[in-house]
Design an enzyme around this catalytic site. Structure first.
Site, PDB file in Angstrom:
ATOM      1  N   SER A  86       0.940  -1.153   0.167  1.00  0.00           N
ATOM      2  CA  SER A  86       0.118   0.007  -0.135  1.00  0.00           C
ATOM      3  C   SER A  86       0.919   1.168   0.060  1.00  0.00           C
ATOM      4  O   SER A  86       1.967   1.171  -0.237  1.00  0.00           O
ATOM      5  CB  SER A  86      -0.573   0.097   1.314  1.00  0.00           C
ATOM      6  N   ASN A  87       0.484   2.441   0.408  1.00  0.00           N
ATOM      7  CA  ASN A  87       1.139   3.586   0.445  1.00  0.00           C
ATOM      8  C   ASN A  87       0.630   4.696   1.425  1.00  0.00           C
ATOM      9  O   ASN A  87      -0.197   4.221   2.085  1.00  0.00           O
ATOM     10  CB  ASN A  87       1.141   4.150  -0.886  1.00  0.00           C
ATOM     11  N   HIS A  88       1.144   5.718   1.692  1.00  0.00           N
ATOM     12  CA  HIS A  88       1.147   6.416   2.834  1.00  0.00           C
ATOM     13  C   HIS A  88      -0.199   7.661   2.743  1.00  0.00           C
ATOM     14  O   HIS A  88      -0.460   8.189   3.848  1.00  0.00           O
ATOM     15  CB  HIS A  88       2.166   7.182   3.052  1.00  0.00           C
TER      16      HIS A  88
END
Ligand code: CTP
Length: 407
Positions: A218-220
């Site tokens: 995923s990402n931030h």
């Protein structure tokens, strides 16, 4: 002339009941009361007994030009301070600051002071501006209470990050009086339904690409920017479908949320909704790659290295761009280098009407925070905005969308 007056007195003729609870931020209630009065509102003030320790009733009575209500009975003459008629009188009940204690009591229906009994009988919109220490704010009990209240239609002016009375730094500081007054003005301004009849999609948050039942890529992205845009468009009367990856955020009032996890799920939900829509704002941080195969069982570690083969996901924005017709399409670009050149390329490639560029090189921009610093780019030029709250950025983006619809 009339519109100049409306701009300078957006709350003319409005009756605001200002509730003050026992927080150090109560000193800001004085400025808030002044701003509401300057905006044309009639203000009455109800305080909890503890709030009197933080700001005097005399100060608030002088500023509001009305006697302050604290007790169920007037201690001078024994007259009954009716919470029912107060709740009926107000066009908006604004509780600022709202402590963790008061929010908890509101969520559970405790009615042990005049401020709370008035909340239970209020028929008007209720707005709270929480103020507390960062750990109290982040505590699951407080967050649960806020979700409960939001689910019942209470509007929340989110606290800001910053230095707190405890000396700690974090989220919990009451929003600034100007922001709270603006929030109330917007809430009560029915004339601003400039996007009524428009159906808009907003994608927001991070996608989750499963590796196995336990792990993912995923990402931030926190989703805050997309949620602010969805809320702003809905406040202007649009019917908004928010296609959301995983976030911890409450659904903005009036927004219809579709929860998705993976880029593929987001593609399906967004493309389907686009058929019926007048436009879309592509704010989600969509994974460009996903594991080619997802293990049904948890992957066990071995001695050597592990390689996960990734395949490209489908580009949702590009797909909408190719079938756009005369619908509106707004994109985002988060860049770390050659920002404007990259944003220009994306504008063309995905057929956006305009693109919102943020650079991770700018302090206060990008993931997680409550502020952003963006440049809006279209085919006729660029508009660089200063650092502002994500809510203000959302308002500027909504202004452009409004303008494009009236071309
Ligand atoms: N976007 C999308 N679907 C994807 C990927 C991106 O809708 N599968 C949208 C984003 O929501 C955003 C814009 O496209 O509006 C971002 O463009 P993109 O070129 O995908 O940005 P990055 O993924 O950061 O690409 P790059 O790796 O080329 O920088």
């Amino acid at each position: 002339m009339a519109s100049a007056q409306a701009a300078s007195a957006p709350l003319a003729g409005r009756r605001i009941l200002l509730g003050i609870t026992g927080s150090i931020a109560a000193y800001k209630a004085a400025m808030l009361c002044r701003l509401l009065k300057t905006a044309g509102a009639e203000v009455r003030v109800v305080m909890t007994p503890l709030a009197k320790q933080f700001i005097t009733p005399l100060t608030m009575a002088t500023l509001s030009k009305n006697p302050i209500l604290v007790e169920f009975f007037n201690p001078e003459n024994g007259a009954w301070n009716s919470h029912v008629s107060l709740g009926e009188w107000a066009d908006c009940y604004l509780i600022a600051p709202a402590t963790a204690n008061t929010l908890a009591k509101m969520a559970t229906g405790v009615a042990d002071n005049l401020l709370l009994t008035t909340y239970l009988s209020a028929r008007c919109p209720v707005v709270v501006a929480p103020a507390m220490d960062l750990d109290m704010y982040a505590h699951p009990a407080t967050q649960q209470n806020l979700r409960t209240l939001a689910g019942r239609g209470v509007r929340i002016v989110e606290p800001a990050e910053g230095e707190l009375a405890s000396g700690l730094t974090g989220k919990g500081r009451m929003a600034e009086p100007a922001e709270i007054a603006g929030f109330v003005a917007d809430l009560l301004d029915e004339k601003k339904k400039t996007l009524a009849g428009k159906r808009l999609i907003v994608t927001a948050g991070a996608t989750i690409e499963a590796i196995d039942p336990v792990r993912f890529i995923s990402n931030h992205s926190s989703g805050k920017m997309g949620y602010a845009i969805a809320g702003e468009l809905a406040a202007r009367g649009a019917s908004v479908t928010l296609v959301s990856g995983r976030t911890a955020l409450p659904v903005p009032p009036g927004v219809d949320r579709v929860d998705v996890l993976s880029a593929d799920d987001m593609y399906e939900a967004t493309v389907k909704a686009f058929d019926e829509a007048d436009g879309a704002v592509m704010c989600a941080a969509v994974a460009d790659y996903t594991p080619e195969t997802v293990s049904d069982t948890k992957l066990k570690k071995g001695d050597g290295e592990l390689f996960i083969r990734l395949r490209r996901t489908r580009d949702i924005a590009a797909e909408l761009g190719s079938r756009k017709g005369n619908r509106l399409l707004v994109g985002f670009a988060l860049e770390t280098n050659d920002e404007e050149a990259h944003a220009q390329l994306k504008l063309e490639k995905k057929n956006f009407d305009f693109i919102v560029l943020n650079s991770l090189r700018d302090a206060g921009a990008g993931f997680r925070g409550d502020t952003n610093k963006v440049t809006l780019i279209d085919r006729s030029g660029r508009e660089e905005l200063p650092l502002m709250s994500k809510r203000e950025v959302a308002a500027r983006i909504a202004d452009r969308i409004e303008h494009l619809f009236t071309r």
